[in-house]
Design a protein around this motif. Structure first.
Motif, short mmCIF file in Angstrom:
data_model
loop_
_atom_site.label_atom_id
_atom_site.label_comp_id
_atom_site.label_asym_id
_atom_site.label_seq_id
_atom_site.Cartn_x
_atom_site.Cartn_y
_atom_site.Cartn_z
N GLU A 1 -5.52 6.09 4.18
CA GLU A 1 -6.65 6.93 4.90
C GLU A 1 -5.29 7.98 6.19
O GLU A 1 -5.33 7.32 6.97
N TRP B 1 1.11 -1.15 0.14
CA TRP B 1 -0.62 -0.01 -0.12
C TRP B 1 0.97 0.96 -0.11
O TRP B 1 1.61 0.91 0.00
N THR C 1 -5.34 0.09 6.35
CA THR C 1 -6.27 -0.93 6.50
C THR C 1 -7.79 -0.13 5.87
O THR C 1 -8.54 -0.62 5.98
N ALA C 2 -7.80 1.42 6.20
CA ALA C 2 -9.21 1.76 5.57
C ALA C 2 -10.02 1.35 4.68
O ALA C 2 -9.42 0.80 3.39
N SER C 3 -11.34 0.68 4.13
CA SER C 3 -11.90 0.99 2.90
C SER C 3 -11.58 0.98 1.50
O SER C 3 -11.64 0.65 0.80
N GLY C 4 -11.37 2.27 1.62
CA GLY C 4 -11.10 3.08 0.13
C GLY C 4 -9.45 3.27 -0.16
O GLY C 4 -8.97 3.67 -0.67
N GLY C 5 -8.80 2.55 0.83
CA GLY C 5 -7.66 2.24 0.84
C GLY C 5 -6.40 3.32 2.15
O GLY C 5 -7.74 3.46 2.51
N ASP D 1 -4.20 5.51 8.69
CA ASP D 1 -4.17 3.91 8.66
C ASP D 1 -4.85 3.93 7.48
O ASP D 1 -5.34 3.64 6.25
#
Length: 448
Positions: free
Chosen positions: A125, A69, A119-123, A117
């Protein structure tokens, strides 16, 4: 010789010189990608590139050599740390801002730290940020931040030349370098000390890197400086602390606090190894060095690394001694991060797309207290590593080449994708080749 023929010969020689230089250099360059197939997760803070290295910054996580990421919303990122909850803390800077400039005129820069973060759902963050405006983007960044057990955040402040703690956005403690060093009238007007790192030794003692003084200082909270590593010698030459525009301020006797550049020269990111040892990226000496405290209280090099994987280090800015006894190095101007074992053999290496600042091996990060290397442990592995005992076989950088070394730095800032093997020799021969091509073209134009 006919002018047109001469023009053609010059142009062909220039093209052959450029092509030959680039082709031979690329074919004979050492391989930067090394992987022994061990499981590794590495967190990298990338300063980026572009003008002043203040563009294209990012924080990214490597699984081996694969990017898992990346967060790239800041102009530059610096020190990176994974927190206990899995989020990532990183120093950053943004430039060219038209608002939130505080006392400074727009455009301005803001620097501080962010919590990311991954692990945020949208990548990945950015979930929180602490920052403040600085007068100039030049050498004013927050390069390091640590989270303390108290819940405070401990930061370097290169703009005001201090280290300080904050909680809930409020400053709770600070140490100003002007309590030890003679300050200019306004530290924000110049790159005075360039305080670029602070690490916790324990709850009350912090290790601070004062780059432009070639010194590390141990600061006790509530008491001030209790130890200076590479302390000033009244008989030593202060020139290395004044070569970048005279950042340090001389006292009435014309002296400045300046450590011996043979020990440290404009260093970055020291690691407290404990029991009288510290590991440092000795940047302007183009090496990683381990310093040990002697019986009389001085600090001397006990081990150093100048070459790895067949390539001389070029302005390294981070070195971490890992739990397994290996050493992780961020080799900034070679645009690589690599790991060596105790014999200097490169067991893992990746080429970074832009200018790396710092790397952390997860899950442990930078340890407080780690394995020591000693002079009797040194070894040279042909084509792999060059580990030396500085007391018996000192290895010093060959020195800058006038104009060409500056040209390489500028080129890498403007074109971060410049190959790591393109150095002073390649630049000089390429410029000569271009001059021959241009000269031939002018000759041909005159002939017509």
């Amino acid at each position: 010789m006919d002018r047109k023929v001469r023009a053609t010969v010059l142009a062909v020689l220039g093209v052959v010189l450029i092509a030959g230089t680039l082709g031979v250099s690329a074919m004979t360059a050492p391989e930067l990608g090394v992987d022994d197939n061990e499981t590794r997760t590495t967190l990298v803070g990338s300063q980026g590139g572009g003008t002043g290295w203040h563009d294209y910054g990012s924080v990214y996580s490597l699984n081996g050599s694969t990017v898992e990421w990346r967060e790239d919303s800041a102009g530059s990122y610096f020190d990176v740390t994974r927190l206990d909850n899995g989020s990532v803390m990183a120093g950053f800077m943004n430039t060219g801002l038209q608002s939130n400039c505080g006392p400074y005129d727009a455009p301005c820069a803001r620097t501080g730290f962010r919590i990311i973060d991954p692990t945020a759902s949208g990548g990945p963050e950015v979930v929180s940020e602490y920052s403040f405006p600085v007068r100039s983007a030049g050498n004013s960044e927050v390069h390091d931040v640590e989270r303390l057990d108290s819940g405070e955040y401990l930061l370097t402040d290169m703009d005001a030349e201090r280290v300080f703690t904050v909680r809930n956005g409020e400053v709770t403690w600070e140490w100003s370098a002007s309590s030890l060093y003679d300050p200019p009238e306004d530290p924000t007007q110049r790159d005075w000390l360039h305080i670029n790192d602070v690490d916790t030794i324990n709850e009350s003692h912090y290790l601070v890197s004062v780059r432009n003084a070639n010194q590390l200082v141990v600061v006790e909270r509530g008491a001030g400086v209790v130890e200076v590593i590479n302390a000033d010698d009244d008989d030593s030459d202060d020139g290395s602390c004044q070569v970048r525009g005279g950042q340090l301020v001389a006292d009435e006797d014309g002296d400045v606090r300046c450590g011996d550049p043979e020990v440290l020269d404009h260093q970055h990111n020291p690691q407290w190894l404990g029991n009288g040892a510290v590991l440092v990226a000795d940047s302007d000496n183009d090496r990683v060095v381990e310093l040990h405290r002697t019986e009389d209280g001085d600090w001397e090099p006990a081990w150093s690394l100048n070459t790895a994987g067949g390539l001389e280090l070029a302005w390294p800015r981070d070195a971490d001694r890992l739990e397994n006894g290996h050493t992780l190095v961020t080799d900034t101007q070679n645009q690589r991060v690599f790991e060596i074992n105790t014999t200097g053999h490169v067991v893992w290496s990746v080429s970074t797309p832009r200018i790396p600042y710092e790397a952390e091996r997860l899950p442990d990060g930078e340890l407080v207290g780690a394995v020591h290397y000693r002079s009797n442990q040194t070894a040279t592995v042909s084509g792999e590593g060059n580990l030396t005992d500085p007391e018996t076989t000192p290895v010093r950088p060959s020195g800058d080449v006038p104009l060409l070394s500056t040209g390489i730095v500028v080129l890498r800032a403007v074109v971060p994708s410049t190959p790591f093997w393109f150095k002073e020799l390649q630049l000089g021969l390429s410029l000569l080749g271009i001059a021959l091509v241009v000269g031939g073209g002018i000759d041909r134009w005159r002939a017509d």
